[in-house]
Design an enzyme around this catalytic site. Structure first.
Site, PDB file in Angstrom:
ATOM      1  N   ASP A   1       6.146 -11.371 -53.961  1.00 36.96           N
ATOM      2  CA  ASP A   1       5.072 -11.593 -53.000  1.00 36.96           C
ATOM      3  C   ASP A   1       4.332 -10.294 -52.688  1.00 36.96           C
ATOM      4  O   ASP A   1       4.923  -9.316 -52.252  1.00 36.96           O
ATOM      5  CB  ASP A   1       5.645 -12.177 -51.702  1.00 36.96           C
ATOM      6  CG  ASP A   1       4.608 -12.937 -50.902  1.00 36.96           C
ATOM      7  OD1 ASP A   1       3.491 -12.418 -50.736  1.00 36.96           O
ATOM      8  OD2 ASP A   1       4.898 -14.052 -50.443  1.00 36.96           O
TER       9      ASP A   1
ATOM     10  N   CYS B   1      -0.865 -16.563 -49.268  1.00 31.91           N
ATOM     11  CA  CYS B   1       0.306 -17.068 -49.994  1.00 31.91           C
ATOM     12  C   CYS B   1       0.223 -18.546 -50.338  1.00 31.91           C
ATOM     13  O   CYS B   1       0.430 -18.936 -51.486  1.00 31.91           O
ATOM     14  CB  CYS B   1       1.575 -16.808 -49.179  1.00 31.91           C
ATOM     15  SG  CYS B   1       1.896 -15.064 -48.852  1.00 31.91           S
TER      16      CYS B   1
ATOM     17  N   ASP C   1       2.153 -13.323 -56.429  1.00 32.51           N
ATOM     18  CA  ASP C   1       1.194 -14.342 -55.987  1.00 32.51           C
ATOM     19  C   ASP C   1      -0.172 -13.749 -55.669  1.00 32.51           C
ATOM     20  O   ASP C   1      -1.198 -14.396 -55.852  1.00 32.51           O
ATOM     21  CB  ASP C   1       1.740 -15.134 -54.799  1.00 32.51           C
ATOM     22  CG  ASP C   1       2.076 -14.272 -53.583  1.00 32.51           C
ATOM     23  OD1 ASP C   1       2.136 -13.030 -53.707  1.00 32.51           O
ATOM     24  OD2 ASP C   1       2.297 -14.849 -52.500  1.00 32.51           O
ATOM     25  N   HIS C   2      -0.205 -12.514 -55.209  1.00 33.90           N
ATOM     26  CA  HIS C   2      -1.467 -11.820 -54.912  1.00 33.90           C
ATOM     27  C   HIS C   2      -1.161 -10.352 -54.685  1.00 33.90           C
ATOM     28  O   HIS C   2       0.001  -9.930 -54.754  1.00 33.90           O
ATOM     29  CB  HIS C   2      -2.174 -12.424 -53.693  1.00 33.90           C
ATOM     30  CG  HIS C   2      -1.279 -12.572 -52.498  1.00 33.90           C
ATOM     31  ND1 HIS C   2      -0.803 -11.493 -51.796  1.00 33.90           N
ATOM     32  CD2 HIS C   2      -0.757 -13.664 -51.894  1.00 33.90           C
ATOM     33  CE1 HIS C   2      -0.039 -11.909 -50.807  1.00 33.90           C
ATOM     34  NE2 HIS C   2       0.020 -13.223 -50.850  1.00 33.90           N
TER      35      HIS C   2
END
Length: 505
Positions: free
Chosen positions: A13, A53, A312-313
């Site tokens: 994450d 998220c 995710d980013h």
């Protein structure tokens, strides 16, 4: 029947791509991820198609852009019948299990109004079986583990309060009891007895804030030795550079990255310390990821396991005076992607420079498992790159978008800019030479020229850039028209019944 191989799909994450190739690459210790890069294929220009998220994971797991699935905020429901990675791999006999979280808000049409699953966005993507709950705001198994060992912590985020009043004060828990360690321990204990053919989706919350890490990781990096944030103008000038930036910089800062240090200022010293803790969290994840790789090798499963590792980013991490992932700069979207298919060893060690997107990951996994890719999915399989091929028709740009409003509780952007939630969004088109950020709500566009000053200067108002602005805007419109909702786009009802044309790619 062919024996099914294992699938290990790991999502970290908020991990930036430049930890592996970029500004931090020579400053952060990630030996296990780097070893995997040498034994797999990595993608250097990989981007999340949306943030934060929940929307990002919705896009990853459904292979759909946010503009088509429209689960665009943490808490915006995802239609329950949207095909996703889990629903599709079940067709091959896999039981997709989740160790961690997916942050998917449930479709309220499928549940009674008082159902507790409608009171948190941290729910599980339909089709997955939750083997271990490790949600950021809950994590009851981990909290119970800490309580049983005698740790004393309060409710909610107090568990992440540093044990001291310094940015680099250690976490209240020991390294062997961290959330990262606990998740890995439980996964390894569980997977050890499972027969071959398992499907594991393992999601680490780190290096996501709150930025706190146990000893000895908290002093692992000297803040003074790290690259400084990318700053091209002072804070006031950055706030005035675009209507989006002013409200953001007024509301968000270093103080929001830690628990219990509300007076923290964005001084160069404190920003450097926070960046050091972020890198330490990444190194902690790498260490435990290495335990999983070691387990696969020790048990003879490494060459029978499809491994996909991504984030995710991204994270602004003080760049342009900003933190988090709610921005238009590349740092918020540029993420690592590593894929190891043991059946395609010829490409191991290759680094792909073609632009790829998070919506490509699920189609890739499905394709490598020999499964059909549903027409709802916008992404394309990356399998040709794993085979050493370079498709002639591959995209030469990447696309992302962000919704920064809230229809129920208006955000500070809505309040300051006088916009409703349907207008507080933007789309990004990144080409090789230029990046366009097109804002809704009448806000001015941003155009970056990568061959001159990159993200340092917005050239959208330069007369010489007008043709480029028009061309990029047209390409953005074409992209959105091409990727409208595709559930039945290739299906026709005919005299012979329903007929479906194959996907073009």
């Amino acid at each position: 029947m062919t024996k099914r191989r294992n699938v290990l799909f790991v999502v970290m994450d908020q991990m930036r791509a430049d930890l592996l190739h970029g500004a931090f690459a020579n400053h952060v210790d990630l030996p296990n991820l780097r070893a995997l890069m040498g034994d797999a294929v990595s993608f250097r220009r990989h981007y999340s198609v949306t943030n934060p998220c929940g929307p990002s994971r919705a896009s990853i797991l459904t292979g759909k852009y946010a503009m088509t699935h429209r689960s665009v905020r943490n808490g915006t429901p995802l239609p329950h019948d949207t095909p996703n990675l889990a629903t599709e791999v079940r067709k091959a006999g896999y039981l997709p299990q989740l160790w961690g979280y997916t942050d998917i808000a449930m479709d309220p049409r499928t549940l009674p109004a008082g159902d507790p699953m409608l009171r948190t966005y941290e729910q599980v993507m339909p089709g997955f079986v939750e083997a271990l709950e490790m949600r950021l705001e809950e994590s009851w198994p981990w909290r119970s583990h800490l309580a049983a060992k005698g740790y004393d912590f309060g409710d909610g985020y107090e568990i992440f309060r540093p044990k001291g009043d310094r940015v680099d004060s250690p976490a209240l828990y020991a390294a062997e009891d961290s959330d990262t360690a606990f998740l890995t321990d439980r996964f390894l204990a569980d997977i050890r007895a499972r027969p071959a053919g398992w499907f594991a989706h393992l999601t680490y919350i780190r290096p996501h804030p709150p930025l706190v890490v146990p000893e000895p990781f908290n002093t692992m990096y000297d803040p003074a030795s790290l690259p400084s944030p990318r700053i091209v103008r002072d804070r006031a000038s950055q706030a005035a550079s675009h209507p989006f930036d002013g409200p953001l910089l007024e509301q968000k800062g270093a103080k929001d990255q830690v628990v219990g240090l509300s007076g923290l200022k964005d001084t160069p010293e404190k920003v450097a310390q926070l960046r050091a803790i972020y890198l330490a969290l990444a190194s902690e994840v790498d260490q435990h990821f290495g335990r999983i790789i070691a387990f696969l090798k020790e048990t003879g499963q490494f060459d029978n396991t499809l491994i996909v590792v991504m984030a995710d980013h991204g994270e602004m991490l003080g760049d342009h005076h900003s933190w988090g992932k709610m921005h238009y700069y590349d740092a918020a979207y540029h993420t690592p992607l590593i894929i190891r298919d043991p059946a395609l060893k010829a490409g191991f060690g290759r680094e792909i420079d073609a632009p790829t997107e998070s919506v490509d990951v699920t189609p890739t996994i499905l394709g490598l498992l020999g499964l059909d890719i549903p027409d709802t999915m916008d992404g394309r399989s990356l399998a040709p790159f794993l085979r050493g091929e370079a498709p002639d028709d591959w995209r030469d740009y990447s696309y992302s978008e962000l919704d920064f409003g809230d229809p129920v509780d208006p955000t500070f952007w809505q309040t300051r800019l006088g916009l409703d939630s349907d207008q507080t969004n933007f789309a990004i088109l990144r080409g090789r030479k230029h990046t366009l950020v097109h804002f809704n709500g009448g806000l001015p566009p941003i155009l970056f020229d990568h061959e001159s000053e990159g993200e340092a200067r917005n050239v959208a108002n330069d007369p010489a850039a007008s043709p480029i602005l028009l061309e990029m805007t047209q390409r953005l419109l074409n992209h959105r028209l091409t990727h409208s909702e595709g559930r039945f786009a290739r299906t026709m009802i005919t005299a012979e019944g329903a007929r479906r044309a194959p996907r073009v790619f």
